[in-house]
Design an enzyme around this catalytic site. Structure first.
Site, PDB file in Angstrom:
ATOM      1  N   GLY A  69       0.814  -1.199   0.000  1.00  0.00           N
ATOM      2  CA  GLY A  69       0.000   0.000   0.000  1.00  0.00           C
ATOM      3  C   GLY A  69       0.853   1.257   0.000  1.00  0.00           C
ATOM      4  O   GLY A  69       0.510   2.255  -0.649  1.00  0.00           O
ATOM      5  N   THR A  70       1.962   1.221   0.722  1.00  0.00           N
ATOM      6  CA  THR A  70       2.871   2.369   0.742  1.00  0.00           C
ATOM      7  C   THR A  70       3.441   2.641  -0.641  1.00  0.00           C
ATOM      8  O   THR A  70       3.513   3.792  -1.086  1.00  0.00           O
ATOM      9  CB  THR A  70       4.011   2.126   1.747  1.00  0.00           C
ATOM     10  N   GLN A 177      -7.968   2.002   5.000  1.00  0.00           N
ATOM     11  CA  GLN A 177      -8.774   1.610   6.154  1.00  0.00           C
ATOM     12  C   GLN A 177     -10.232   1.362   5.814  1.00  0.00           C
ATOM     13  O   GLN A 177     -10.903   0.576   6.472  1.00  0.00           O
ATOM     14  CB  GLN A 177      -8.685   2.695   7.236  1.00  0.00           C
ATOM     15  N   ALA A 195      -3.645  -4.710   0.981  1.00  0.00           N
ATOM     16  CA  ALA A 195      -4.364  -5.959   1.199  1.00  0.00           C
ATOM     17  C   ALA A 195      -4.338  -6.444   2.639  1.00  0.00           C
ATOM     18  O   ALA A 195      -5.307  -7.045   3.119  1.00  0.00           O
ATOM     19  CB  ALA A 195      -3.804  -7.046   0.279  1.00  0.00           C
ATOM     20  N   HIS A 196      -3.247  -6.201   3.358  1.00  0.00           N
ATOM     21  CA  HIS A 196      -3.182  -6.740   4.711  1.00  0.00           C
ATOM     22  C   HIS A 196      -4.122  -6.006   5.673  1.00  0.00           C
ATOM     23  O   HIS A 196      -4.314  -6.453   6.800  1.00  0.00           O
ATOM     24  CB  HIS A 196      -1.738  -6.724   5.237  1.00  0.00           C
ATOM     25  N   CYS A 320       4.468   7.833  24.154  1.00  0.00           N
ATOM     26  CA  CYS A 320       5.079   6.991  25.169  1.00  0.00           C
ATOM     27  C   CYS A 320       5.314   5.571  24.668  1.00  0.00           C
ATOM     28  O   CYS A 320       6.011   4.791  25.300  1.00  0.00           O
ATOM     29  CB  CYS A 320       4.191   6.929  26.412  1.00  0.00           C
TER      30      CYS A 320
END
Length: 458
Positions: A69-70, A177, A195-196, A320
């Protein structure tokens, strides 16, 4: 173990597993070859493309598969900017885009391009008129995610797409998403997915470029995937990705209604069960399976570790829990508390009993973490005009804890100045003031760190 982090990565869908195994024996050959094995591989690839295009709502010849996707985002932005370089070099993004979009924008700036970042409201959404006002005569491309990956807020994509269309500017939508839940509405020009995120195998992304959109692939290209994604296609993974997208879409309506009820339960009950909690993200226009909240006065990393020990896998936008110790750019843009941030994203089929057990466990976890840090007692009737708190060297959430302890020492109208050198304080102190209905006066440089000034309002 209850896995509540599908916004990061969904487990492999059973249909994807079946398709992957079945296609390993049929999809290994080169789909560009004319012999029997090549034709068989080509049939599998073409069928996967048609299935994915149907789910997205585009033509098969507008969709290509990428290695992630990136990669789809980077290729889509670079190609669209290059294709419209004669128009200009202005790029628009929202302040809460996925890091892949923001990294592309940063690279564009380094190369001399111009970037406008559109702000969002406290719910995490852009205002359509604000986004439209950012459009210029030299705008080459606009980007807007369909739904946010950290807080679940859905963006007004259709309305922004209409404004972009009227201005003659293509809109790229990162739909990673939202694609499991349905097609993206509106007259968008480019779209990406991963896809993931929907139960397909990792290492498969998709890039859609509508017909008529000027697009010039950047870098070395070959004949694969219309010249937009170089390299030999991973046909078994592509087939599994398309099969899983079709499968989750068949379940989306029923599962979405069921999961929305469970996340509504979390949104309503967590603030009632745990004091000093802020639920973030739009309460209505949001993904059905995702809910995010921030707990004041806790160390987010410890909360996540304790929940993991109790059998819950959740995620966080809190600094954090970050190796960089910098606050989430999404929470920063929204102006909400980042400390103690917990993101719950339920998988399809999540059990109601699991959610109830999470609600039973969470209060004790937060109470235990607060006990180790020392929960401040707010209020009091102090009469000091001004108090200065030295929180230098302290990291999230200690500067806010010290502020909360000090606010009761000043009279109403008095000020507390917090000296801090933790970058997160720039996000969490103003957000704390908004949450606790105190006035954030502002910040100024100090001899060491930054001085944050708060006026007691109540």
């Amino acid at each position: 173990m209850s896995y509540f982090d599908v916004a990061s990565s969904a487990p492999l869908h059973p249909v994807a597993r079946q398709a992957l195994v079945a296609s390993l024996d049929e999809g290994w050959a080169d789909p560009a070859r004319l012999y029997r094995e090549g034709r068989r591989a080509r049939l599998l690839l073409d069928a996967a493309r048609e299935a994915a295009a149907e789910a997205v709502g585009c033509r098969p010849d507008e969709l290509v598969f990428t290695s992630s996707g990136t990669r789809a985002v980077h290729s889509g932005i670079a190609g669209a900017l290059a294709g419209r370089r004669r128009v200009g070099d202005h790029l628009i993004v929202s302040a809460v885009e996925h890091s892949s979009v923001l990294h592309s924008a940063a690279a564009h700036e380094v190369d001399g391009g111009a970037v406008t970042e559109v702000p969002v409201d406290r719910g995490g959404a852009v205002a359509v008129d604000t986004y439209a006002a950012a459009l210029r005569a030299d705008t080459a491309l606009a980007c807007l995610q369909s739904a946010n990956h950290e807080v679940g807020t859905e963006q007004p994509v259709a309305e922004v797409a209409a404004a972009c269309r009227a201005a003659g500017v293509p809109l790229l939508v990162d739909a990673a998403q939202s694609l499991p839940w349905g097609p993206v509405e509106g007259d968008w020009s480019l779209l990406t997915g991963s896809a993931h995120k929907w139960g397909g195998p990792a290492g498969v992304g998709l890039l859609v470029v509508r017909k008529g959109v000027r697009f010039a692939p950047r870098g070395a290209v070959d004949e694969r995937e219309s010249g937009r994604a170089a390299g030999f296609e991973n046909i078994p993974a592509v087939v599994a990705a398309a099969a899983s997208l079709r499968a989750v879409r068949a379940e989306a309506a029923a599962q979405g209604a069921r999961l929305r009820e469970l996340t509504e339960r979390i949104r309503a009950r967590v603030p009632a069960l745990v004091p000093d909690v802020q639920v973030v993200g739009d309460p209505v226009r949001r993904l059905p399976h995702l809910v995010t909240f921030s707990c004041l006065y806790v160390d987010g990393e410890t909360v996540l570790h304790e929940l993991d020990r109790a059998g819950f896998s959740v995620s966080s936008g809190s600094s954090c829990t970050s190796s960089t110790l910098t606050p989430s750019h999404v929470l920063r843009a929204m102006g909400v508390v980042s400390e103690g941030n917990v993101r719950v994203s339920l998988p399809m089929g999540a059990d109601e009993a699991e959610v109830e057990r999470f609600l039973d466990v969470l209060p004790g976890v937060v109470r235990g973490v607060r006990g180790t840090l020392g929960v401040p007692v707010e209020g009091g009737s102090g009469d000091a005009e001004a108090v200065t708190v030295d929180a230098l060297g302290m990291s999230c959430p200690l500067p806010v804890i010290e502020l909360a302890r000090a606010i009761g020492r000043v009279r109403v109208g008095g000020t507390v100045t917090v000296l801090a050198d933790d970058e997160v304080a720039a996000v969490d102190i103003p957000a704390w003031c908004w949450t606790r209905k105190q006035e954030y006066v502002g910040e100024r440089p100090a001899d060491r760190g930054v001085a944050y000034v708060v006026r007691r309002s109540s």
